[in-house]
Write a protein that holds these residues in place. Structure first.
Motif, PDB file in Angstrom:
ATOM      1  N   THR A 233       0.874  -1.181   0.000  1.00 42.17           N
ATOM      2  CA  THR A 233       0.000   0.000   0.000  1.00 42.17           C
ATOM      3  C   THR A 233       0.916   1.237   0.000  1.00 42.17           C
ATOM      4  O   THR A 233       2.114   1.121   0.317  1.00 42.17           O
ATOM      5  CB  THR A 233      -0.907   0.017   1.246  1.00 42.17           C
ATOM      6  OG1 THR A 233      -0.070   0.150   2.393  1.00 42.17           O
ATOM      7  CG2 THR A 233      -1.746  -1.237   1.359  1.00 42.17           C
TER       8      THR A 233
ATOM      9  N   ALA B 290       1.263  -3.088   8.897  1.00 37.31           N
ATOM     10  CA  ALA B 290       2.312  -3.840   8.193  1.00 37.31           C
ATOM     11  C   ALA B 290       3.471  -2.918   7.828  1.00 37.31           C
ATOM     12  O   ALA B 290       4.606  -3.379   7.693  1.00 37.31           O
ATOM     13  CB  ALA B 290       1.735  -4.500   6.948  1.00 37.31           C
TER      14      ALA B 290
ATOM     15  N   TYR C 188       2.849 -12.360   9.988  1.00 42.60           N
ATOM     16  CA  TYR C 188       4.006 -12.055   9.143  1.00 42.60           C
ATOM     17  C   TYR C 188       5.303 -12.667   9.673  1.00 42.60           C
ATOM     18  O   TYR C 188       6.297 -12.772   8.965  1.00 42.60           O
ATOM     19  CB  TYR C 188       4.194 -10.542   8.981  1.00 42.60           C
ATOM     20  CG  TYR C 188       2.965  -9.821   8.480  1.00 42.60           C
ATOM     21  CD1 TYR C 188       2.278 -10.262   7.353  1.00 42.60           C
ATOM     22  CD2 TYR C 188       2.491  -8.678   9.133  1.00 42.60           C
ATOM     23  CE1 TYR C 188       1.148  -9.605   6.898  1.00 42.60           C
ATOM     24  CE2 TYR C 188       1.362  -8.008   8.681  1.00 42.60           C
ATOM     25  CZ  TYR C 188       0.695  -8.475   7.565  1.00 42.60           C
ATOM     26  OH  TYR C 188      -0.422  -7.827   7.124  1.00 42.60           O
TER      27      TYR C 188
HETATM   28  P1  AMP Z   1      -4.245  -1.398   8.916  1.00 41.26           P
HETATM   29  O1  AMP Z   1      -4.255  -0.042   8.274  1.00 41.26           O
HETATM   30  O2  AMP Z   1      -2.907  -1.784   9.383  1.00 41.26           O
HETATM   31  O3  AMP Z   1      -5.312  -1.508   9.971  1.00 41.26           O
HETATM   32  O4  AMP Z   1      -4.595  -2.488   7.781  1.00 41.26           O
HETATM   33  C1  AMP Z   1      -5.834  -2.554   7.173  1.00 41.26           C
HETATM   34  C2  AMP Z   1      -6.063  -3.855   6.434  1.00 41.26           C
HETATM   35  O5  AMP Z   1      -5.301  -3.907   5.221  1.00 41.26           O
HETATM   36  C3  AMP Z   1      -5.688  -5.115   7.209  1.00 41.26           C
HETATM   37  O6  AMP Z   1      -6.786  -6.005   7.153  1.00 41.26           O
HETATM   38  C4  AMP Z   1      -4.510  -5.708   6.491  1.00 41.26           C
HETATM   39  O7  AMP Z   1      -4.527  -7.092   6.566  1.00 41.26           O
HETATM   40  C5  AMP Z   1      -4.721  -5.203   5.075  1.00 41.26           C
HETATM   41  N1  AMP Z   1      -3.453  -5.019   4.321  1.00 41.26           N
HETATM   42  C6  AMP Z   1      -2.278  -4.602   4.811  1.00 41.26           C
HETATM   43  N2  AMP Z   1      -1.354  -4.526   3.834  1.00 41.26           N
HETATM   44  C7  AMP Z   1      -1.960  -4.881   2.688  1.00 41.26           C
HETATM   45  C8  AMP Z   1      -1.539  -4.988   1.316  1.00 41.26           C
HETATM   46  N3  AMP Z   1      -0.304  -4.696   0.942  1.00 41.26           N
HETATM   47  N4  AMP Z   1      -2.436  -5.386   0.410  1.00 41.26           N
HETATM   48  C9  AMP Z   1      -3.712  -5.663   0.792  1.00 41.26           C
HETATM   49  N5  AMP Z   1      -4.170  -5.583   2.050  1.00 41.26           N
HETATM   50  C10 AMP Z   1      -3.311  -5.202   2.997  1.00 41.26           C
END
Ligand code: AMP
Length: 491
Positions: free
Chosen positions: A25, A53, A95
């Motif tokens: 992202t 992440a 992870y």
């Molecule tokens: P967060 O902003 O950390 O709460 O993440 C929001 C959601 O996005 C979580 O459900 C993650 O599993 C998902 N996520 C994180 N990185 C990616 C990615 N590169 N591609 C798709 N989904 C993602």
């Protein structure tokens, strides 16, 4: 850009592929190389952008070399709520599947014993809420002098919750030479000040303008009279009338109202769970899980409890109250319409909410339209209350009038609060097990349950308040006067 270009280790890349992510992202693409270069990072990103992440992946890569020492964690992540802390731990488990790292969670509501044992064995990653962390430090069981990397997540929320003095204390306990990653969704002046205090020459990474709502969310205001029972009635009507409602979060401003509204919805047959700061950790986790799996597709929550939770697909957000802090509005409605999905956010507005609505509209830079009639079209509820009060006073004076008043107010209340046969139901067992959300549907079972069974279901919930939708207060024995008491007495 691909994950492979970011400099992450092979083990981490394998885990990312296993998680099903192919492209980083924007916050990940921008932040990860700087974290790996051991720079301080100021990340301005809301939840839902993949920011967790953005720090867990490079941390896992960094932690591959080196070993943890007893009582001296190598890295520390501070989270404002227990749920967020638990969520970050889940990220490390997912992870870090190919690594043998030790991760500990220090949150309130869990016994010190197990946490102590884990710290004593040595941890690579310590995830904590500030209060519990300081408790451990004060007990002398934890040393922060080995922390190489510190993450302060959801900093603006920490500010709202009054945690900044704790964070300042913690920052004095970790080495000055540490690397710091600081994440916040918004950048109010106070956050700018503390970020300058905690970070050294940070790289600023910003992925969305603060306080912007996703464009995939349909936002509407719903006019309601201001009494709580009238607002509850409006909410029930909204839930029943909502098209494509899969699941919903209902936000209240106060914890007390979360509990009251939750009980009221349950009593009306809606499959709801509650989430607020006064619940113990076990109850909070259980509530969240039953919402996530669709067992109870309506979550009644306070801002503090719900902030930042990763609940992937929420179709509707209902604001039972207009939030007192306009920024909370953006966070609340941000629970829906995530990752490009469609979402709907309805805000119940009363005549007293003018200023709060204006503040929200100013912040998001748009006017929110009313669905249905606006406030001007409402029947004058306050005048009605006043009339009722006057009539009750008159009735107290006249014994004949008392019966009439009781009867009429009883009818009014019962009509307003009677359980609805078309209230939505819990989703099916198969949905529960498959983890899919089922549309919220009518529950004839609940509505048709005999009074006795509903009463027994209520048992054990503690004392009820008059504010709960129980209908009029029963006087004496009510309608249940035994026959022998009605027989004329023999003198
Ligand atoms: P967060 O902003 O950390 O709460 O993440 C929001 C959601 O996005 C979580 O459900 C993650 O599993 C998902 N996520 C994180 N990185 C990616 C990615 N590169 N591609 C798709 N989904 C993602």
């Amino acid at each position: 850009m691909s994950f492979a270009e970011l400099g992450l280790s092979e083990k981490v890349l394998t885990a990312v592929t296993a998680a099903g992510y192919s492209t980083p992202t924007p916050i990940q693409a921008q932040a990860i190389p700087h974290v790996l270069a051991r720079k301080d990072v100021l990340g301005i990103a809301q939840t839902g952008t993949g920011k967790t992440a953005a720090f867990t992946l490079p941390m896992l890569t960094i932690l591959e070399s080196g070993r943890a020492r007893a009582r001296m964690p190598r890295t520390l992540i501070l989270e404002p709520t227990r749920e967020l802390a638990a969520q970050v731990e889940e990220n490390f488990t997912r992870y870090g599947a190919n690594q043998k790292l030790s991760v500990a969670l220090l949150i309130g509501g869990v016994s010190f014993g197990d946490q102590d044992a884990k710290i004593t064995r040595g941890v690579d990653v310590l995830i904590a809420t500030p209060g519990r962390l300081l408790d451990h430090v004060e007990r002398g069981k934890l040393l922060l002098t080995g922390v190489e990397l510190l993450v302060i997540d959801e900093a603006d929320r920490m500010l709202d919750m009054g945690f900044i003095p704790d964070i300042e204390r913690i920052c004095k306990l970790v080495p000055f030479t540490r690397q710091t990653l600081f994440f916040t969704a918004t950048m109010p002046p106070e956050i700018t000040r503390i970020s300058e205090q905690f970070l050294h020459n940070p790289v600023r990474v910003e992925v969305s303008r603060p306080a912007t709502a996703a464009t995939t969310i349909t936002q509407r205001l719903i006019a309601s009279n201001s009494q709580d029972f009238e607002k509850r009635e409006t909410l029930r009507r909204l839930i029943k009338g909502a098209t494509d409602l899969q699941n919903a979060i209902v936000f209240c401003n106060r914890k007390r109202d979360v509990a009251t509204l939750h009980r009221s919805l349950q009593r009306h047959g809606f499959p709801a769970v509650a989430l607020h700061g006064d619940m113990d950790q076990y109850a909070r986790m259980a509530a969240l899980e039953s919402f996530r799996t669709g067992e109870n597709p309506i979550l009644v929550a306070s801002d503090v409890a719900a902030r930042g939770l990763d609940i992937p697909a929420v179709s509707h957000v209902f604001n039972f109250d207009v939030p007192t802090h306009a920024e909370d509005y953006v966070h609340r409605i941000g629970r829906t319409g995530r990752a490009g999905r469609l979402g709907a956010a309805f805000t119940i507005v009363t005549r007293h909410d003018d200023k709060l609505v204006s503040a929200v509209e100013k912040l998001i830079g748009q006017t929110i339209a009313f669905e249905g009639p606006g406030l001007d079209a409402l029947p004058p509820s306050e005048a009605r209350e006043e009339r009722r009060g006057r009539r009750d006073r008159d009735d107290k004076r006249s014994p004949r009038g008392r019966g009439r008043s009781e009867r009429s107010s009883r009818t009014e209340r019962v009509e307003a609060e009677a359980p609805q046969a078309d209230a939505p139901a819990k989703s099916t067992d198969s949905a529960r097990h498959s983890g899919r959300h089922q549309p919220v549907r009518p529950d004839s079972e609940v509505a048709a349950a005999p009074a006795g069974s509903r009463d027994s279901a209520r048992r054990g919930r503690g004392p009820r308040t008059r504010d709960e939708d129980d209908g009029p207060q029963v006087k004496g024995l009510g309608d249940h006067v035994p026959a022998f008491l009605l027989r004329p007495a023999r003198v």
